[in-house]
Each structure stands twice: as structure tokens, then as C-alpha cells.
Write an enzyme that holds these catalytic residues in place. Structure first.
Site, PDB file in Angstrom:
ATOM      1  N   SER A   1      50.735 101.061  57.062  1.00 58.13           N
ATOM      2  CA  SER A   1      51.028 102.496  57.114  1.00 58.13           C
ATOM      3  C   SER A   1      50.087 103.200  58.082  1.00 58.13           C
ATOM      4  CB  SER A   1      50.910 103.111  55.729  1.00 58.13           C
ATOM      5  OG  SER A   1      49.637 102.827  55.197  1.00 58.13           O
TER       6      SER A   1
ATOM      7  N   HIS B   1      57.669 100.340  58.040  1.00 62.46           N
ATOM      8  CA  HIS B   1      56.852 101.062  57.072  1.00 62.46           C
ATOM      9  C   HIS B   1      57.728 101.603  55.944  1.00 62.46           C
ATOM     10  CE1 HIS B   1      54.127 104.787  56.219  1.00 62.46           C
ATOM     11  NE2 HIS B   1      53.965 103.841  55.329  1.00 62.46           N
TER      12      HIS B   1
ATOM     13  N   GLU C   1      60.217 103.893  58.202  1.00 62.30           N
ATOM     14  CA  GLU C   1      59.721 104.192  59.558  1.00 62.30           C
ATOM     15  C   GLU C   1      59.670 102.860  60.298  1.00 62.30           C
ATOM     16  OE1 GLU C   1      56.650 107.959  59.939  1.00 62.30           O
ATOM     17  OE2 GLU C   1      55.840 106.077  59.250  1.00 62.30           O
TER      18      GLU C   1
ATOM     19  N   ASN D   1      52.720 109.997  57.994  1.00 62.32           N
ATOM     20  CA  ASN D   1      51.353 110.128  57.471  1.00 62.32           C
ATOM     21  C   ASN D   1      50.444 110.899  58.415  1.00 62.32           C
ATOM     22  OD1 ASN D   1      51.970 108.898  55.110  1.00 62.32           O
ATOM     23  ND2 ASN D   1      51.125 106.906  55.630  1.00 62.32           N
TER      24      ASN D   1
END
Ligand code: 3HC
Length: 715
Positions: free
Chosen positions: A414, A435, A447, A485
Site C-alpha cells: 500500500s 492494492h 488500485e 492513501n
């Protein structure tokens, strides 16, 4: 007729075929074509009845959604369907609707205006308009309760979920299921009914119930809608419209429906949800990876690491029917991983999501292993070991040795750099990031992280695979935190700043939940574990620019062992059932720390809480967009809706900023910049768009038109 609707004859039955690929939407020209075909059929003395059928893969997927945008931007509405549906219903000769694929929205409304409906068993019917922030607008809320009863009609119109043809037949919505050739079956059915009186749906009332019986149905449905579709206006409007069907004559009911439909259509919610509908399809389009790019068949996969993420990912593959090897380093870890998977499936059975037979089959697809021996056969590996570069590199070096040429080597990292990971292999073109979001078998977002050398085949395969896995794949570039993120950092940073400036923990979370987010940022931190971010921050502290304000409260809580739910203490305190309550100790601690740091305390409004947190997302999103790590603003929106609980009816952070107005957003960010310093420097793209009076949506359109995308990988 016209080129969108054809009429032909099968002896004494007319066959009216709607041919508007790809999904036979009721675009301008289609209703006119059907009207003319009905007239021609009635005027032909050799014909007794008609079958209406869809050409290609489906019956009719509804009104043309692209037309709605034109209507709300001032174009004169074209093709109100209501008169056409009355015209069909009043046809002197019976009309049978033959459904395969989907009869959704206006498609089902069209079908209900026919005198009979037959369907392939695999067909689906539904009124999904609420997913677009609207309600059925062509009599669906008036005809459906007359066919399936009030309770089911309320459910279908307010929840928007599709119903299988089999269930629809049991409900009385479909008159016959046709196994095998649909047209042949429909023609045979039509000949059976051709000489009988043709029932008109709008004249039926036997299922409309009584006021006493219906009142509790409506009030229960409203309660469910307020809870399950929190903040959405359309479900409540749909219930009102069905209620009108039970109280008013058909024509007046249709007028009431039309008013509610128009009100919904012109709302910001509907515009946002229509943006989401097209956005979900847009993200699949990668400018330099065209549709024709060859893909690798993925028939057998492996997952490395049987922890929470690895186990969840194994479930995702098994649910899609793909056999999966699940590898861990020792018996104990593997046994624990498998037991968690079984527990997960058992709870799905308990909740009625899966049958025991389905689960047994899926479990047979997951083979626990301790070595890489069988990896030579797999088409794809997803690595899901602990986040640490050294460990990931050693796993990828092992995979490079163990897997056949052509196997896709994916990492579920991540945060870590995909290019650095791929350098541990002799085949960086086969390496990519996938991800998944926790819990992997629940969250829809995937992702897909493009490394500098990831091949187009590997990218195309992962994008296509995401659909097969029931995920929405969004291609992102390889920057720290990728897209989701990376934006989440500033968002949570602001939540902490607000606390440090005097806001209450609960007030911050409440403001964002009222904005529509699934959870507040602080409760989310407690759920994920505050120590995760703390450890990452410690690792990257050396990269922070000195003199820039950084939040401190969460790190201090971690130093006190308050890691969130897992330690029953974090921003909140938790009882043994993990029910949260406010913790005065946290308030006292933060007040003390803030005083020591000299941070002035003040009353902070809910509006400021929302602006600070949401505009932090927008500002970082604009940077990501300009740097090329996301292809389009809408890609960022789709990421936030599917991975971070952002409310779909606000369209995602970038769309929300467009809706507020970029000038206004930019101005607020400039104010925050003055108040809080460099951390709030406005993103140059945001500044440019705001000054030019443009939107992110317009920016997307310009990019597409000019084909100026670059691979999302500028270092
Ligand atoms: N209008 C315009 N375009 C539509 C459309 C519609 N109703 N439905 C689908 N499309 C387009 C998609 O945008 C996509 O375009 P693209 O290839 O350029 O990206 C293409 O058709 C294929 O669609 P999908 O990729 O979604 O194809 P699938 O095979 O995966 O799914 C489907 C097919 C199940 C029919 C799905 O497209 C769907 O659910 N469509 C929307 C259904 C809907 O919401 N209908 C209600 C419309 S509102 C209405 O009818 C109001 C009425 O009450 C007056």
C-alpha cells in the site's frame, strides 16, 4: 421506422426489434421508432399481435442516461416516454415484450406497458434509477405496484436492486420463462394469447392493497431508506411516488411521479451519481493500453502471505472460481490463515450471503502450501506479506525463480515503491501493484499500480481481471501512498490539527459522517490501528521538511499504547464488544499537549471541520492529477467512493469541489495557507483552474480530447 427500430413479420405476428447498441437505451429516435412500428402493426390486417425484442445482448437498459445531462443543462427534454407507453398499452392488438439481458429503468417501464412479458431465465429486471439519484420517470412507480404488489414495488424502486427473471415470474411481473430460443418461445406464446383480451397494466388494481395495509409498508420502507441509504433523497422520493399510486388514479399518479422525477433529476445528487455511473466505466479506459491489447489468461493463481490481506485476497479469487495456492512460511501461520478464511465463509453462510454448498466449493479451490514448488504452474501471484522493502524484495526474487515466464508478479503493497520491488526480479515488465483494500473480499476498489516497466499486457490483464473479481480497477502511478492513501494522509492530518486546535474528537467525526462519509477520520484510525501510521511516519520522518507544522496527538497516543480498537483505547475508548465512547482522558491529554505546544484553543464549526478535511483531499488530489499519478479527476473520485467511504451522492472529492465551485475552494485553501502555513500551499492546477473559471470535469474532457495523457509515472 428508422435505423434504431426494425419491424419484420413471422407469419401473423409482427416482430419489432430495438437495435441501438450497445444496450438499446431509449435514445432519441428509439421511442419514435417503436411508436411507428406499433402503428404499422395495427394497420396490417395480416398481423394479429406483436413481439417487441431487443437486438444484441440485451432488451433495453433504460432511458439514455447521456440525455439527462443535456436536459439539466437547459436543452429541451426530448422523448417523454409516457405517451409512448400509453400508446402501446392502448394498442388494438396485443403486444408481448420478450426480455433477455436486462430490462432496467425505462426498459422495465416499456415492458410493463406491454400486455404480456416473457423472458429468458437469465434475464434481469429492475428499477435502478435511485442509483442515479432519480426515480422511475415513465410510470414505473405506478405500473410496478399494480403487477407485483406495493411492498415489492417499494423495495424495487427505493433500493434499485435487480430481480432475476425467475423471481420476477414468481412475482407476476413475467408471464412465462422461455428456455432456449427467446424469439421462438415468444412467438409461440404470442399465438396462444393473440385472440384473448389484452390486459392493460394501468387498469389493474387488485394488488394495490388498502390504506391500512400499505401505511406500515411505507413507513418501514422510509426507515430502511433513511438508515441504509443515508443522505440520499431519491429513495424517499421513490417511496412517495409508489404511495401516490395507491392513493391516486393512474394519470394523476403519473403526474406526481413526474414532479418527483424532475425534482430529483435537477438535484446535485443526481448530477453526482450520473458522474459516478459514467466514471466507473471511464476508469477502464487507459489511453495507451487500448481495448485490443492482448491479455494473459489467469486460470490459476497464488497468494503469498496468509494474513488478513492475503486470506481476503484468496477469498476474492476463490469466489470468482479461480483456484488459488495460499502460501505462508510455517504450519502455524498457514493454519491460522486458513481458519480465518473458514470463519469468514461461515459468517457469510450465517448471514445468508452464501449457501454452504457454494462455500464448500470455494474452500476446495484454496490450497494451503508451504513451498514455492507448485508456483511453476500459476498465471499470477499476489504477494501480501508484511510491509517491508527487504522482505518484499526477497519474496520477489524467490518468485522470479519459481514462476514460469509470463506469470504476473503482483504486490499488494500500500506504500512501497513498485519499481524498487520489480528490480529484485529479472522481469520487471511482469511486475505490477494490485492494492486491495481491507477487508479485501468486501471492498470494491482495486488500485492497480503501474511500474515504470509494467507491460501493457500485464496492465490490461489486471484491469480486466478486476471486473471478473467483482472489483473496480483504477490504474494509478507509483508514488508514495499511490492515489488513495497519499490523499488520505492530509485528510487525517487535518482531523488531528482540528483536535489540537480545540475541536472534540466526536465533533470531528460527526461532522464528516453528516457530510456523508461512512465513518469519521478518527474512528477510522482506531479501526485500522493508529500504530500502523505511527510506524510509517517514524520511517519517513527524515523526509519531512523542517519548520512545517506536523500533527502530534496521534503519535503521542501511540506512545501511551493507545493503538485504537485492538487495545480498546485510541481516540475513543471501547468496551469488550468494541463499542466506542468518548474518552475524557484523550480530551484532557490533547488539551495539555496543545497548551505545551502553544496552540490557541477555539470553537470550531462543523462547516470548518468539513472544509479543512475535504479540501485537504482536493488539494492533494489536484497535485496527484497534475503530476500524472491519476489519469483523470474522475479516477480519483472513483477511488474515494469505492475505497474510502466517500458518499457517492457527492460524486467524489474532485466532483464535490466542482460542485462547490473551484474559485470558492481555492479561496478557502488560500485562507488555510495563511493560517497554517506551507502545508496548505494551493496546488498549482487548482489555482489555474480556479482562476480560469474551470472545473476538474472540464479538465478531464480537455485531456481526453487532446489525448495529452502521459503514463502515470513521472517520478
Ligand atoms: N444510457 C446510456 N448509456 C448506457 C446506458 C444507459 N441507460 N446503460 C449503459 N450504457 C453504456 C455504458 O456507459 C457503456 O458505455 P461505454 O462502452 O462507452 O463505456 C456501455 O453502455 C456498456 O455498458 P456497461 O459497460 O455497463 O455494460 P455491461 O454489460 O457491464 O452492463 C447493463 C450492462 C447491466 C445494462 C449496465 O450498463 C447498466 O446497468 N446500465 C444502466 C441501467 C440503468 O441505470 N437504467 C436506468 C436508466 S434511467 C431511466 O431509465 C429513467 C426512466 O425511468 C425514465
Amino acid at each position: 421506422m428508422n435505423n434504431l427500430v426494425r419491424i419484420s413479420r413471422d407469419d401473423d405476428v409482427a416482430v419489432i426489434t430495438i437495435d441501438n447498441p450497445p444496450v438499446n437505451a431509449l435514445s432519441p429516435g428509439v421511442p419514435e421508432g417503436i411508436w411507428a412500428a406499433i402503428d404499422e402493426m395495427n394497420g396490417d390486417p395480416a398481423v394479429k399481435a406483436a413481439v417487441v425484442i431487443g437486438g444484441g445482448r440485451t432488451f433495453v437498459a433504460g432511458a439514455d442516461i447521456k440525455e439527462f445531462g443535456k436536459m439539466t443543462s437547459g436543452e429541451k427534454p426530448r422523448g417523454n416516454l409516457l405517451p409512448l407507453l400509453l400508446h402501446i398499452e392502448d394498442s388494438a392488438k396485443p403486444v408481448v415484450m420478450a426480455i433477455h439481458g436486462a430490462a432496467f429503468g425505462g426498459g422495465l417501464e416499456l415492458a410493463m406497458a406491454g400486455h404480456y412479458r416473457v423472458a429468458s431465465p437469465t434475464a434481469q429486471v429492475g428499477q435502478p434509477e435511485v442509483n442515479l439519484g432519480i426515480i422511475p420517470g415513465a410510470g414505473g412507480t405506478q405500473r410496478l405496484p399494480r403487477l407485483v404488489g406495493v411492498a415489492k414495488a417499494v423495495e424495487m424502486c427505493a433500493e434499485g436492486k435487480p430481480v432475476s427473471a425467475r423471481n420476477a415470474a414468481a412475482l407476476g411481473l413475467i408471464d412465462r420463462l422461455i428456455e432456449g430460443d427467446l424469439l421462438a418461445g415468444a412467438l409461440a406464446f404470442t399465438r396462444e394469447i393473440a385472440d384473448k383480451p389484452a390486459p392493460k397494466t394501468r387498469e389493474r388494481s387488485e394488488k394495490l392493497g388498502t390504506t391500512a395495509g400499505n401505511t406500515p409498508i411505507f413507513s418501514a420502507a422510509r426507515d430502511v431508506a433513511r438508515k441504509k441509504q443515508r443522505g440520499l433523497k431519491a429513495p424517499l422520493a421513490a417511496i412517495d411516488a409508489v404511495e401516490a399510486a395507491t392513493r391516486l388514479p393512474f394519470e394523476e399518479g403519473c403526474e406526481a411521479e413526474r414532479e418527483l422525477f424532475t425534482e430529483c433529476l435537477f438535484s446535485d445528487q443526481s448530477k453526482a451519481l450520473i458522474h459516478v455511473f459514467f466514471g466507473e466505466r471511464e476508469v477502464a479506459k487507459i489511453p495507451d493500453v487500448p481495448k485490443e491489447t492482448p491479455v494473459i489468461s489467469v486460470n490459476h493463481v497464488a497468494v503469498v502471505g496468509s494474513g488478513t490481506m492475503g486470506g481476503g485476497i484468496a477469498i476474492v479469487f476463490a469466489n470468482a472460481g479461480i483456484p488459488v495456492l495460499l502460501k505462508d512460511v510455517d504450519e502455524a501461520a498457514l493454519a491460522l490463515g486458513m481458519s480465518k478464511i473458514k470463519k469468514n465463509y461461515a459468517s457469510s453462510v450465517q448471514r445468508g450471503r452464501f449457501s454452504q454448498t457454494f462455500v464448500d466449493e470455494r474452500l476446495r479451490l484454496i490450497a494451503p502450501v508451504l513451498t514455492y514448488d507448485a508456483f511453476s504452474d500459476v498465471d499470477m501471484v499476489v504477494e501480501a506479506v508484511f510491509e517491508g522493502m527487504a522482505l518484499k524484495k526477497s519474496v520477489f526474487a524467490d518468485l522470479d525463480r519459481a514462476c514460469k515466464p509470463g506469470t504476473i508478479l503482483a504486490s499488494n503493497t500500500s506504500t512501497l515503491n513498485i519499481d524498487e520491488i520489480s528490480a529484485a526480479t529479472s522481469r520487471p515488465e511482469a511486475v505490477i501493484g494490485t492494492h486491495f483494500f481491507s477487508p479485501a473480499n468486501v471492498m470494491r476498489l482495486l488500485e492497480i499500480v503501474r511500474g515504470k516497466k509494467s507491460s501493457k499486457e500485464v496492465i490490461a490483464t489486471c484491469m480486466q481481471l478486476s471486473k471478473k473479481l467483482g472489483k473496480i480497477g483504477v490504474l494509478v502511478g507509483n508514488c508514495r501512498g499511490f492515489v488513495g492513501n497519499r490523499m488520505f494522509g492530509p485528510y487525517r492530518r487535518e482531523a488531528q490539527f482540528l483536535i489540537e486546535e480545540g475541536a472534540e474528537v466526536e465533533a470531528v467525526d460527526r461532522a464528516l459522517v453528516e457530510f456523508g462519509n461512512a465513518m469519521g477520520p478518527l474512528a477510522t484510525g482506531d479501526l485500522a490501528g493508529l500504530d500502523v501510521g505511527w510506524r510509517i511516519r517514524k520511517e519517513y520522518r527524515h523526509l519531512e521538511k523542517p519548520g512545517i507544522r506536523q500533527p502530534f496527538a496521534e503519535d503521542r497516543l501511540c506512545e501511551l499504547g493507545r493503538y485504537g480498537q485492538k487495545t480498546l483505547k485510541g481516540w475513543y475508548r471501547y468496551d469488550e464488544n468494541r463499542r466506542a465512547s468518548a474518552d475524557p482522558e484523550v480530551t484532557a491529554l490533547v488539551r495539555r499537549w496543545s497548551a505545551e505546544a502553544g496552540i490557541a484553543q477555539r470553537q470550531i464549526s462543523a462547516a470548518e471541520i468539513v472544509e479543512r478535511c475535504i479540501y485537504a483531499l482536493v488539494n492533494e488530489g489536484a497535485r496527484i492529477l497534475e503530476e500524472g499519478y491519476a489519469l483523470r479527476a474522475v479516477d480519483i473520485d472513483i477511488i474515494y467512493l469505492n475505497g474510502y467511504g466517500f458518499p457517492a451522492y457527492r460524486g467524489g472529492p474532485m466532483w464535490h469541489a466542482d460542485t462547490v465551485g473551484l474559485q470558492k475552494v481555492y479561496q478557502r485553501i488560500c485562507e488555510f495557507h495563511q493560517q497554517h502555513g506551507e502545508i496548505w500551499t494551493p496546488a498549482p492546477l487548482l489555482q489555474r483552474l480556479a482562476e480560469a473559471g474551470k472545473t476538474f470535469a472540464a479538465f478531464d474532457k480537455e485531456q481526453v480530447a487532446a489525448e495529452v495523457f502521459e503514463p502515470a509515472n513521472r517520478a
